[in-house]
Motif scaffolding. Structure first.
Motif, mmCIF file in Angstrom:
data_model
loop_
_atom_site.group_PDB
_atom_site.id
_atom_site.type_symbol
_atom_site.label_atom_id
_atom_site.label_comp_id
_atom_site.label_asym_id
_atom_site.label_seq_id
_atom_site.Cartn_x
_atom_site.Cartn_y
_atom_site.Cartn_z
ATOM 1 N N LYS A 157 44.405 17.147 59.175
ATOM 2 C CA LYS A 157 43.981 16.426 60.370
ATOM 3 C C LYS A 157 43.731 14.945 60.101
ATOM 4 C CE LYS A 157 41.630 20.482 62.322
ATOM 5 N NZ LYS A 157 40.325 21.022 62.783
ATOM 6 N N ASP A 158 43.259 14.606 58.907
ATOM 7 C CA ASP A 158 42.916 13.224 58.596
ATOM 8 C C ASP A 158 44.147 12.445 58.156
ATOM 9 O OD1 ASP A 158 40.170 13.458 59.149
ATOM 10 O OD2 ASP A 158 39.793 14.328 57.179
ATOM 11 N N ASN A 159 44.005 11.127 58.146
ATOM 12 C CA ASN A 159 45.052 10.272 57.583
ATOM 13 C C ASN A 159 44.455 9.423 56.471
ATOM 14 O OD1 ASN A 159 44.327 7.438 58.690
ATOM 15 N ND2 ASN A 159 44.321 8.715 60.538
ATOM 16 N N LEU A 160 45.328 8.864 55.647
ATOM 17 C CA LEU A 160 44.893 8.196 54.430
ATOM 18 C C LEU A 160 44.032 6.972 54.726
ATOM 19 C CD1 LEU A 160 45.223 8.395 51.344
ATOM 20 C CD2 LEU A 160 47.152 6.818 51.544
ATOM 21 N N GLU A 161 44.431 6.171 55.693
ATOM 22 C CA GLU A 161 43.708 4.935 55.960
ATOM 23 C C GLU A 161 42.309 5.202 56.492
ATOM 24 O OE1 GLU A 161 44.449 0.574 58.045
ATOM 25 O OE2 GLU A 161 45.732 2.271 58.578
ATOM 26 N N SER A 162 42.163 6.158 57.422
ATOM 27 C CA SER A 162 40.839 6.448 57.977
ATOM 28 C C SER A 162 39.900 6.995 56.911
ATOM 29 C CB SER A 162 40.962 7.456 59.128
ATOM 30 O OG SER A 162 41.437 8.709 58.654
ATOM 31 N N LEU A 163 40.431 7.798 55.991
ATOM 32 C CA LEU A 163 39.594 8.326 54.906
ATOM 33 C C LEU A 163 39.180 7.212 53.953
ATOM 34 C CD1 LEU A 163 41.141 11.758 53.868
ATOM 35 C CD2 LEU A 163 38.996 11.321 55.054
ATOM 36 N N ALA A 164 40.098 6.294 53.691
ATOM 37 C CA ALA A 164 39.762 5.190 52.793
ATOM 38 C C ALA A 164 38.659 4.330 53.398
ATOM 39 C CB ALA A 164 41.007 4.346 52.525
ATOM 40 N N ILE A 165 38.772 4.025 54.670
ATOM 41 C CA ILE A 165 37.748 3.216 55.330
ATOM 42 C C ILE A 165 36.409 3.938 55.334
ATOM 43 C CG2 ILE A 165 37.065 2.205 57.548
ATOM 44 C CD1 ILE A 165 40.046 1.715 58.091
ATOM 45 N N LYS A 166 36.438 5.247 55.581
ATOM 46 C CA LYS A 166 35.201 6.033 55.593
ATOM 47 C C LYS A 166 34.533 6.057 54.227
ATOM 48 C CE LYS A 166 35.293 9.943 57.824
ATOM 49 N NZ LYS A 166 35.527 11.366 58.164
ATOM 50 N N ASN A 167 35.322 5.994 53.177
ATOM 51 C CA ASN A 167 34.768 6.077 51.815
ATOM 52 C C ASN A 167 34.419 4.723 51.211
ATOM 53 O OD1 ASN A 167 34.888 8.986 50.479
ATOM 54 N ND2 ASN A 167 36.614 8.827 51.888
ATOM 55 N N ILE A 168 34.630 3.660 51.968
ATOM 56 C CA ILE A 168 34.209 2.341 51.484
ATOM 57 C C ILE A 168 32.749 2.138 51.856
ATOM 58 C CG2 ILE A 168 34.519 -0.145 51.718
ATOM 59 C CD1 ILE A 168 37.476 0.333 52.179
ATOM 60 N N ASN A 169 31.903 2.160 50.850
ATOM 61 C CA ASN A 169 30.469 2.011 51.067
ATOM 62 C C ASN A 169 29.889 1.169 49.931
ATOM 63 O OD1 ASN A 169 27.797 2.233 51.724
ATOM 64 N ND2 ASN A 169 27.619 4.417 51.285
#
Length: 457
Positions: free
Chosen positions: A245-257
């Protein structure tokens, strides 16, 4: 006759319609977001299933150890049928015979039976006390090993999930690039046929198209392998169908903290530290066990039995007499001298305990180093993502300008190919940077082993 044929025909269609959906649903299909995949894998992964069983084994082993110090009752039944009874010799003088002579005779019944029950209780044993401590330590170790397995499985699922997305995004980009080059090749070929372009322009585009086709074919194969790796990590059969369901870019943005870098390393929360500490406790208990072997062992028992005998098998008749007996006793075993064998064993286990403590200190430093390395890698991944994203925009603009110049005849096919090669390399770097943000974050979380993750899973 026609009605019968119509009935058979209708029945066949209904039967096929009923069977067809069953055939199409025989193959399992799954759809996961990354969070759903992690939650599913923590329940169905092969390693996590066996790690939970290890805890169950440890609990059973603890009770097994505990039970050895609780009252034990054993029963026994003994039946004898003397097919040929032994002959004994008595002095003949007992029956009025001459002195010095013996008379043969058979004494005792032919058949006899006895029933016994024994209650035994361990009163004191130093080894038993240490064994109880060891069983509790083993449970702690099994629970920590289970948590370690969950952390590694979680990290493996995140890596595999990201790997599938990486190959999928790569396929999409390669497909887009190939279509663009194919379009350019078609246009350039027509221009060349009209004598308005050089043959080298066509050949350069053909080389680029051939390379893109090979890369696309390779990426499609890699995606299948990546999907199989994800299925294995999730505990799903390889023949199942799985969609993400997810895509690579959205996961990368979510994991930038960036604030995540401020997390303080708590060694006692580290699973590797906990396991190393469990190991030191195990070595300590081994030392205590050897010392406990110098203490006395005290146990008691009480026995009750009954027996009967007869020449005929009438042992269970109501009028057959049974004769009771009972014994109570106490046993004390005191080690006195072992030719210094016990002392050597104590020294050996004490050295092993010291080794474990040294290994614990080494583990602490390794965890600190691993944390610093992982933190640096995570921060670098975030920086690389930001840089590669900007570089991608620049590379797209450069490639687009060279496309326009090439079509207008201002630049050569060699310049266009250089711009395309730069774009393709930048695209790959951008995809890899997003993947590394996700995986490095997961690795850092594994080292920190935060309470939030434990409570959540």
């Amino acid at each position: 006759m026609n009605h019968k044929l119509l009935y058979v025909w209708v029945f066949s269609i209904l039967a096929f319609a009923k069977a067809y959906p069953q055939q199409t649903t025989n193959q399992d299909s799954y759809s996961f977001s990354l969070e759903e995949a992690v939650n599913y894998g923590l329940e169905h992964n092969y390693q996590t299933i066996n790690a939970k069983r290890d805890i169950a084994i440890a609990l059973k082993q603890k009770w097994e150890t505990t039970a050895t110090g609780l009252p034990q009752i054993n029963g026994g039944l003994n039946y004898q049928n003397q097919l040929i009874q032994p002959v004994s010799f008595l002095p003949a003088s007992f029956s009025g015979g001459p002195e010095g002579e013996f008379v043969p005779g058979i004494f005792g019944p032919k058949q006899n039976m006895s029933l016994t029950a024994t209650l035994s209780q361990l009163i004191f044993d130093g080894s038993y006390i240490v064994a109880l401590e060891a069983s509790s330590t083993f449970i702690d170790f099994s629970e920590n090993a289970n948590n370690k397995t969950k952390l590694e499985v979680r990290k493996g699922i995140i890596n595999a999930y990201g790997g599938v997305l990486l190959t999928q995004e790569n396929i999409n980009i390669l497909t887009k690039n190939r279509n663009n080059v194919q379009e350019s090749l078609n246009e350039t070929t027509k221009v060349f046929e009209n004598g308005l372009a050089e043959e080298e322009d066509v050949e350069q585009l053909q080389i680029t198209l051939s390379q893109l086709n090979n890369q696309l074919t390779s990426s499609i194969r890699q995606k299948e392998i990546a999907l199989d790796m994800l299925k294995l990590a999730l505990g799903i059969e390889l023949k199942a169908v799985i969609t993400l369901k997810d895509n690579l870019e959205s996961l990368a943005i979510k994991n930038i903290n960036p604030s995540f870098s401020n997390e303080v390393l708590d060694l006692e929360l580290s699973v590797d530290y906990q396991i190393a500490y469990n190991f030191t406790q195990q070595r300590k208990l081994e030392y205590k066990l050897e010392r406990a072997k110098s203490l006395p062992t005290v146990s008691g028992f009480i026995n009750y039995g009954t027996l009967t005998a007869n020449n005929n098998f009438v042992l269970f008749n109501n009028n057959q007499p049974w004769f009771d007996n009972s014994i109570a006793g106490l046993s004390i075993n005191l080690p006195i001298f072992s030719s210094l064998g016990r002392k050597a064993a104590q020294d050996r286990t004490k050295i092993a305990w010291d080794q474990a403590l040294t290994d614990l200190d080494r583990t602490k430093e390794e965890i600190r180093l691993s944390y610093q390395r992982s933190l640096n890698n995570y921060q670098t991944a975030i920086d690389n993502y930001s840089t590669s994203k900007d570089n991608l925009r620049l590379a797209e603009r450069i490639e687009n300008k060279n496309q326009i110049k090439f079509r207008e005849g201002i630049s050569s096919s060699f310049d266009l190919r250089q711009a395309q090669t730069q774009l393709y390399s930048t695209q790959a770097t951008y995809l890899q940077s997003m993947y590394e943000v996700i995986t490095e974050k997961a690795h850092l979380e594994t080292i920190l082993n935060t309470p939030e993750f434990l409570n959540k899973n």
